[in-house]
Design a protein around this motif. Structure first.
Motif: not given
Lengths: 267, 331
Positions: A1, A3-5, A7-14, A105, B96, B114-116, B124, B127, B131, B162, B193
Motif C-alpha cells: 500500500m 508503494k501505491m500511495r 505512485a499516487l502522490v508523487e506525480q506532476e500533472r501532464p 470512460r 470500462s 491525459m496528456g503524457y 507512468r 508505475e 502499484a 489522480r 492521498t
C-alpha cells in the motif's frame, strides 16, 4: 500500500493534451486491435479476392470478350467496391465499443470530444489502404496492366480513401442509433449492396433501361469508379473527380454533425 | 457562509440540489440533494435500479440532468463541464477498460489521453500497473483477467492522473472476498492521498467498512442519510432468523414471535423459515423460550447483523430484493 500511495502522490500533472494527440492515441488503440483480432483483415482480403475471381472468370468472357480485357475494366471498380464495403466496420466497431462501456470512460475524460471518433476513422483509413493495396496486387498478378503512371494509380487510391472517409460518417450514425452490432452490419449491407451493384463497377450501363441508367450515372460510386479508371488509365476525368469531392464534402457536412450530436447525447 | 462549504466550513466536493433525470416516463433520479465534503468517502446504498448509477453519471457529466443543479469540485456541472471532467474520474459498473488490449496498453492509452507524451506515458503506465500489483499481467489481454484484476485495472486507469473526486460504481459487485478486500484497501489508500470517493454499493457491510456517510437510495430518492452507526441504529439491533422442524407450525410460530417481539414477523419463501426485527437483543431469547413453551421445535436460529434488505424493510416497509426481482423480470 505504501508503494501505491507513493505512485499516487508523487506525480506532476501532464500538460493538457491537444485534439490531434488524443485522436492519434485513439487511432493507435484501433490499430492495436488489428494485432489482437487479425480476423478483421479477413473481410478486407477475402471479399475482393472472391469478387475479382468470380466476376473475371464467370462473367468476364461474356461481358468483355475475354477475361484479360475484363480485368482492365474490373480492377478499379473492385477497388472502389472493396473499400466502400470496408467502411461498414467503422459503424460496427463503434457500436461494439459503446455496448461494452469503454466509451463511458472516454466521454468522461477532459479531451476534445470528437477525438475517439476521429481516431477510429484515421485507423480505418489505414485499413482501407491495406484493402486497396491487396486489390491492386491481386489485379497485377491476374493480368491487370494499368496504362497510367504510378502517380495516377496513387491518385486513384487517394480519391477512394477520401470518399471512404466521408462515407464512414453515415455508418457512425447507424452505429450510434442501432442497439447491436449485428443490426448495424445488416442494415449497412442492405444499403450498400444496391448502391455498389447499381453502378458501373461490373458492367457498362449502356445496355440498362433508361431510368436505371440515369440512376447509375449519378450514383457517386459510379462517378468514383469512372474517375479511378481514368486516373489508372493515364488520363484525368476532371468532372468526375470534382463531383466525387463534392459528394464527399456533402456527406461529411451532413453526417459528421449528426454523429457528434448522437455521440454527445448517447446514454 | 460560502455556498460551497458545509456546516463545519469544509470545502465541498459535491453540492447538488434537486437533481432529476427521466427516461421516458420513468423518473430514474427523482430529486436528489447532496452535500459531500472533500476528502471523505460517501456511500450510495441501494438495490439495482434505485438510481445510483444514473446519479453518478450525471455528476460525472455523462448525462445532463432534466432538473436541478450541481457543483462538482466548485465547478458548475453544465456550464463548466470540461473543468469538472479534468477533476473527476469514473469507473463504471461494467469495467470500462478495453478487453481486447492488454493491461499495459490500456493504461498507456489513458496516459496518452491525459496528456503524457509517448515515452512518459509508458513510464507512468508501468508505475501505476506495479502499484496496483498487476505487473505480471501487463502483457495479458484484459479478456483473460479475473474479475478482481479487471476491477483493479479499471481503478488504476482512473489513477493515471489522480483525480480530486473518484466515482466508484459498485466496485466489488460479483467479486470473491479476497478481491473485495484488495479493492477496499485500494479505496482506503486513495482516500489517504486526499481523493474524495463517491462509492455505490448494494452491500451494507461495504458501505459500513468504507464510507464516512451513507445515503440510502430507493426509487431515485434519498430515503435516509447518515453515518453507518446512525443508519444501523434506525434499523434496530439486528434480525432473528428461525428455522422450524415442521412447516405446519409456522403460522403459530409467527403469532408467538410477533407477540414476544412486538414487531412484524416476516415469512420467507422457505416454508420453515421466519425472521423478525429486534429492538433489543435480549428479546430474542424470550421469543425462543416462547416457542419452546408451546412445543414448537426449532431446528436452527441465528442473530443477524442488519443487512441492506433489513435497512430497506425498516425504511420503506418493503424488501429490497422485490425490486431486484422486478428488474430481473424486465430484462
Amino acid at each position: 500500500m505504501t508503494k501505491m500511495r507513493a505512485a499516487l502522490v508523487e506525480q506532476e500533472r501532464p500538460p493538457c493534451p491537444n485534439g490531434i494527440a488524443t485522436s492519434l492515441a485513439f487511432a493507435w488503440r484501433a490499430l492495436l486491435k488489428i494485432k489482437y483480432i487479425p480476423e478483421q483483415l479477413l473481410d478486407v482480403t477475402f471479399f475482393p479476392v472472391m469478387f475479382t475471381l468470380m466476376f473475371t472468370y464467370l462473367f468476364g468472357g461474356a461481358l468483355a470478350g475475354s477475361t484479360s480485357q475484363y480485368l482492365q475494366f474490373l480492377i478499379p471498380g473492385i477497388l472502389v467496391q472493396t473499400v466502400v464495403f470496408t467502411t461498414v466496420y467503422t459503424g460496427v466497431s463503434l457500436n461494439d465499443d459503446i455496448s461494452k462501456g469503454t466509451f463511458d470512460r472516454f466521454r468522461s475524460l477532459p479531451i476534445w470530444s470528437p477525438s475517439p471518433l476521429v481516431g477510429a476513422l484515421i485507423a480505418d483509413t489505414v485499413r482501407y489502404m491495406i484493402a486497396s493495396i491487396i486489390v491492386i496486387i491481386l489485379g497485377l498478378i491476374l493480368g491487370f496492366r494499368p496504362t497510367g503512371s504510378i502517380l495516377g494509380i496513387i491518385a486513384g487510391i487517394v480519391l477512394v480513401l477520401i470518399f471512404a472517409f466521408s462515407l464512414s460518417w453515415i455508418f457512425t450514425v447507424i452505429g450510434l442509433i442501432l442497439q447491436t452490432s449485428k443490426a448495424v452490419m445488416g442494415i449497412s449491407m442492405t444499403l450498400l449492396f444496391p448502391v455498389t451493384f447499381a453502378s458501373n463497377i461490373f458492367v457498362d450501363p449502356a445496355t440498362m433501361p433508361g431510368w436505371l441508367r440515369t440512376a447509375v450515372n449519378i450514383n457517386p460510386v459510379s462517378l468514383l469508379t469512372t474517375a479511378v479508371r481514368a486516373l489508372m488509365g493515364g488520363h484525368t476525368a476532371f468532372t468526375e473527380i470534382v463531383w466525387v469531392l463534392i459528394a464527399s464534402a456533402v456527406l461529411m457536412l451532413i453526417f459528421s454533425p449528426i454523429t457528434m450530436y448522437l455521440y454527445r447525447n448517447k446514454h | 457562509m460560502n455556498n460551497d462549504m458545509d456546516t463545519n466550513n469544509q470545502p465541498l466536493a459535491i453540492k447538488a440540489t434537486g437533481l432529476v433525470k427521466c427516461f421516458g416516463k420513468h423518473r430514474a433520479v427523482n430529486g436528489i440533494d447532496l452535500a459531500i465534503p472533500q476528502g471523505t468517502v460517501y456511500g450510495f446504498l441501494g438495490p439495482n435500479g434505485a438510481g445510483k448509477t444514473t446519479t453518478m453519471k450525471i455528476l460525472a457529466t455523462l448525462l445532463k440532468p432534466d432538473e436541478g443543479q450541481a457543483k462538482v469540485m466548485g465547478h458548475d456541472l453544465i456550464k463548466e463541464a470540461d473543468a469538472v471532467r479534468s477533476r473527476v474520474s469514473l469507473t463504471g459498473q461494467f469495467a470500462s477498460v478495453d478487453e481486447d488490449l492488454n493491461g499495459i496498453e490500456n493504461l498507456i492509452l489513458i496516459a496518452r489521453l491525459m496528456g503524457y507524451p509517448s515515452r512518459s506515458a509508458k513510464k507512468r503506465a508501468s508505475e501505476i500497473l506495479e502499484a496496483f500489483g498487476l505487473q505480471d499481467a501487463a502483457k495479458r489481454q484484459v479478456k483473460k483477467y479475473s474479475g478482481g484484476m479487471r476491477r483493479r485495472l479499471d481503478i488504476a486507469a482512473s489513477m493515471i492522473v489522480r483525480p480530486d473526486l473518484l466515482f466508484l460504481d459498485e466496485p466489488t459487485t460479483g467479486l470473491d472476498p479476497r478481491s473485495r478486500n484488495q479493492i477496499w484497501d485500494i479505496v482506503r489508500a486513495l482516500v489517504s492521498t486526499g481523493t474524495t470517493v463517491l462509492l455505490s454499493t448494494q452491500y451494507l457491510d461495504e458501505a459500513d467498512q468504507l464510507a464516512d456517510r451513507i445515503a440510502v437510495i430507493d426509487h431515485g430518492k434519498i430515503i435516509a442519510e447518515g453515518t453507518s452507526g446512525e443508519l444501523k441504529a434506525s434499523v434496530g439491533s439486528g434480525v432473528l432468523h428461525v428455522r422450524l422442524l415442521d412447516p405446519s407450525t409456522r403460522d403459530r410460530a409467527q403469532q408467538l414471535l410477533s407477540e414476544a417481539l412486538s414487531a412484524p414477523v416476516h415469512l420467507s419463501s422457505d416454508p420453515v423459515a421466519l425472521s423478525a426485527q429486534l429492538t433489543r437483543t435480549k428479546a430474542a431469547s424470550e421469543a425462543l423460550a416462547a416457542l419452546d413453551a408451546n412445543q414448537i421445535e426449532v431446528s436452527q436460529f441465528s442473530l443477524g447483523q442488519p443487512s441492506l434488505d433489513e435497512v430497506f424493510l425498516t425504511l420503506t416497509g418493503k424488501r429490497a430484493d422485490s425490486e431486484k426481482q422486478k428488474e430481473g423480470a424486465k430484462s
